[in-house]
Design a protein around this motif. Structure first.
Motif, short mmCIF file in Angstrom:
data_model
loop_
_atom_site.label_atom_id
_atom_site.label_comp_id
_atom_site.label_asym_id
_atom_site.label_seq_id
_atom_site.Cartn_x
_atom_site.Cartn_y
_atom_site.Cartn_z
N LEU A 82 -1.70 36.47 21.01
CA LEU A 82 -2.85 36.53 20.02
C LEU A 82 -3.11 35.15 19.42
O LEU A 82 -2.38 34.16 19.59
N GLN A 83 -4.33 35.03 18.73
CA GLN A 83 -4.65 33.88 18.00
C GLN A 83 -3.88 34.11 16.61
O GLN A 83 -3.54 35.00 16.22
N TRP A 84 -3.43 32.67 16.22
CA TRP A 84 -2.56 32.75 15.07
C TRP A 84 -3.28 32.49 13.82
O TRP A 84 -4.08 31.33 13.87
N MET A 85 -2.93 32.93 12.66
CA MET A 85 -3.55 32.58 11.54
C MET A 85 -2.38 32.60 10.41
O MET A 85 -1.81 33.69 10.17
N ASP A 86 -2.33 31.66 9.46
CA ASP A 86 -1.38 31.74 8.28
C ASP A 86 -2.16 32.03 7.16
O ASP A 86 -3.17 31.29 6.69
N ILE A 87 -1.81 32.75 6.25
CA ILE A 87 -2.16 32.83 4.96
C ILE A 87 -1.15 33.03 3.78
O ILE A 87 -0.14 33.47 4.24
N SER A 88 -1.32 32.15 2.58
CA SER A 88 -0.53 32.16 1.79
C SER A 88 -1.17 32.80 0.49
O SER A 88 -2.28 32.40 0.17
N CYS A 89 -0.62 33.88 -0.20
CA CYS A 89 -1.11 34.54 -1.22
C CYS A 89 -0.10 34.87 -2.42
O CYS A 89 1.04 34.53 -2.14
N VAL A 90 -0.56 35.26 -3.39
CA VAL A 90 0.37 35.95 -4.62
C VAL A 90 0.34 37.18 -4.61
O VAL A 90 -0.67 37.93 -4.22
N THR A 91 1.50 37.70 -4.75
CA THR A 91 1.54 39.22 -4.70
C THR A 91 0.80 39.99 -5.62
O THR A 91 0.69 39.42 -6.88
N GLY A 92 0.02 40.91 -5.06
CA GLY A 92 -0.71 41.73 -5.87
C GLY A 92 -2.24 41.17 -6.09
O GLY A 92 -3.05 41.64 -6.84
N GLN A 93 -2.39 40.03 -5.75
CA GLN A 93 -3.78 39.23 -5.66
C GLN A 93 -4.36 39.20 -4.70
O GLN A 93 -3.96 39.23 -3.32
N LEU A 94 -5.91 39.28 -4.60
CA LEU A 94 -6.71 39.53 -3.35
C LEU A 94 -6.83 37.85 -2.94
O LEU A 94 -7.28 37.18 -3.67
N THR A 95 -6.82 37.86 -1.49
CA THR A 95 -6.92 36.54 -0.67
C THR A 95 -8.03 36.94 0.34
O THR A 95 -7.86 37.80 1.05
N CYS A 96 -9.03 35.89 0.25
CA CYS A 96 -10.05 36.03 1.34
C CYS A 96 -9.97 35.00 2.48
O CYS A 96 -9.99 33.55 1.81
N GLN A 97 -10.03 34.95 3.59
CA GLN A 97 -10.17 34.11 4.61
C GLN A 97 -11.18 34.33 5.68
O GLN A 97 -11.59 35.53 5.75
N SER A 98 -11.73 33.40 6.15
CA SER A 98 -12.75 33.54 7.49
C SER A 98 -12.30 33.39 8.60
O SER A 98 -11.50 32.43 9.06
N LEU A 99 -12.69 34.18 9.68
CA LEU A 99 -12.36 34.00 11.15
C LEU A 99 -13.62 33.91 11.90
O LEU A 99 -14.62 34.36 11.47
N VAL A 100 -13.40 33.22 13.15
CA VAL A 100 -14.60 33.06 14.05
C VAL A 100 -14.37 33.69 15.14
O VAL A 100 -13.38 33.62 15.88
N LEU A 101 -15.23 34.80 15.52
CA LEU A 101 -15.22 35.53 16.69
C LEU A 101 -16.06 34.98 17.46
O LEU A 101 -17.49 35.19 17.21
#
Length: 535
Positions: A342-361
């Motif tokens: 699979l393609q790999w993606m790392d996301i760092s966030c805070v518990t309970g908080q919404l985090t948004c990232q973008s991917l290219v398809l």
């Protein structure tokens, strides 16, 4: 003749038409008693002219037929010369093929994956002098057994048909690892062979509870192997055609991995407890390295697997075979391993908080209608979430939203699937590192045990902003804590009472519950910790 030669048919047809033409010419004449002398003279002249015309046409036809026969004879002679030259050219090959068929025998073997099957072939020296024969096989899966101990192990399993005595040093290997055997004049010797393959193509595996019958079937994978015994003059004295039908193999365990694309995979698989001391392992894929990690006696053993990765969303499947004997004759276990890259993606966030990232398809070579599917729909979702069009060779942006309710590292998966063809277009493995939030308030709550409807509590919250704001409530234990309202609106600097309902418990104990208060941007505004004691 008329059926084979079309020109002869035309000639015969022309002769019949000539007779009809003469009969018509003569039949149209009137009776001599009814005509005048002038008409009679004219009739006789016409008849004479007709006879001369007929004689002239008959001579031309005879001359043409004679010329045609000469041409036909020359064509026949030319064809005979071509046939003779072709016969002389192919005579050697035809005689060799006939002699090969006369010294060829056939045998059939039924073999499952990785299991060794013995084969005994009788070889006789047809010469009156001693000769050394070379043994050639068209497939390396069929080999000559040169070790006495290995042949003794095969014979001990009861699969050998016929009498075959193997002596030490009976075969000599040359630089190309081709076995040679020496035979006295008119001597007969039984040659031991072993067939064992680790590759599968069209044979489907079966589970361990199914019964595999060694019966021929047209759906099985069939191989043809040629064994030649060649003398010192490089002429074969005996040929054996071995027809091998591969039986379905038993899969004892199925293992699946997900791994980042284009990176090396390195995994350790724990072996089941066994009393065998001589464990050996191999893989049917030459690109995969398998070995047993040596440990102290009595400790669990692991199989280490190494392989190079490929691009997403390819899936690589191979078999790992575990043997408990030195010669690797009968597999003790067969594992089917599937690695999904699979393609790999790392996301760092805070518990309970919404985090948004973008991917290219990226689009493929054809237009598609696709939809995104996630492995944890409560913690990750994608925009667009419905079916959308993916143009060919186009680039599309996907927005990924992640909100974890527990701290730690977790792996989430996102798949893009063609809804019409049901094919996997692309896939991502998302590594989420959720950091613990900052606790702004802590209080203790006592909940009685055995309460039918649980307990309700309230606590006040003051809006830290100077204007009206909307807040959202979340918890990391939704099965233990429910909110009276999931969101509330409060004016600037004002206080709001939040209603809580704790689920009943049937046992005593303590539980820590986090309450997240998020603002309109789904950022963590405050985090409260409730120490719940069930007593």
């Amino acid at each position: 003749m008329t059926e084979l030669h079309g020109e002869l048919v035309s000639l015969l047809g022309r002769g019949e038409k000539k007779g009809e033409w003469l009969a018509g010419r003569l039949g149209n004449e009137t009776s001599p008693d009814e005509e005048s002398p002038e008409l009679a003279q004219e009739r006789k002249l016409k008849r004479m002219a007709a006879v001369r015309d007929a004689e002239h046409q008959g001579g031309a036809i005879h001359h043409k037929t004679h010329m045609w026969r000469r041409e036909e004879r020359s064509d026949w002679l030319r064809s005979l010369r071509v046939i003779g030259a072709m016969r002389d050219e192919r005579k050697r090959d035809d005689i060799t093929s006939m002699l090969s068929r006369s010294i060829t025998s056939r045998v059939t073997l039924y073999c499952p994956l990785a299991a060794a099957r013995p084969l005994v072939v009788k070889l006789t020296n047809p010469y009156g002098t001693p000769h050394t024969f070379k043994i050639h096989t068209s497939n390396p899966d069929l080999s000559v057994v040169c070790d006495v101990r290995e042949w003794g192990e095969l014979r001990g399993r009861g699969d050998v048909q016929g009498v075959c005595v193997l002596e030490e040093g009976m075969f000599r290997l040359d630089d190309a690892a081709v076995p040679h055997v020496y035979l006295r004049p008119r001597e007969t010797l039984h040659i031991p062979f072993k067939y064992q393959t680790f590759t599968t193509q069209s044979v489907a595996p079966v589970r361990s509870h199914q019964v595999v019958q060694e019966l021929p079937s047209p759906s099985l994978d069939v191989k043809s192997i040629k064994v030649s015994f060649v003398g010192q003059d490089d002429r074969p004295v005996s040929i054996v055609e071995v027809r091998v039908e591969l039986l379905p193999h038993v899969v004892d365990q199925t293992i699946r991995f997900t791994h980042p694309q284009n990176t090396q995979l390195k995994k350790a698989i724990r072996l089941p407890p066994t009393e065998a001391t001589d464990l050996r392992v191999c893989c049917n894929d030459p690109d995969v390295q398998c070995e047993i990690i040596s440990k102290s006696p009595g400790e669990p053993q692991d199989v280490q697997v190494k392989m190079d990765g490929c691009s997403s969303p390819n899936i690589k499947t191979f078999n790992i075979i575990v043997f408990t004997d030195r010669w690797r004759l009968v597999p003790a276990q067969i594992w089917q391993v599937s690695v999904h890259f699979l393609q790999w993606m790392d996301i760092s966030c805070v518990t309970g908080q919404l985090t948004c990232q973008s991917l290219v398809l990226r689009g493929t070579q054809a237009n598609r209608r696709v939809r995104c599917h996630v492995s944890h729909p409560l913690e990750i979702w994608v925009d667009p979430c419905e079916v959308f069009a993916l143009p060919a060779r186009a680039v599309c942006e996907l927005r990924v939203f992640v909100r974890c309710v527990s701290s730690g590292v977790k792996f989430l998966q996102l798949n893009v699937v063609d809804e019409q063809q049901h094919q996997l277009v692309d896939a991502w493995s998302i590594c989420v590192n959720a950091q613990p939030p900052a606790i702004t308030r802590t209080w203790d709550v006592c909940v009685p045990v055995g309460g039918g409807r649980g307990s309700t509590k309230k606590f006040s919250y003051t809006n830290p902003y100077t204007h009206t704001h909307t807040f959202t409530l979340l918890t990391d234990q939704p099965h233990l804590l429910h909110f009276k309202q999931d969101s509330f609106q409060v004016g600037g600097g004002q206080t709001y009472s939040i209603g809580l309902r704790f689920a009943p418990s049937q046992s005593c104990g303590q539980q820590e519950i986090l309450i997240f208060i998020n603002n309109q941007d789904q950022r963590n505004q405050d985090t409260f910790r409730a120490q719940v004691t069930y007593s």
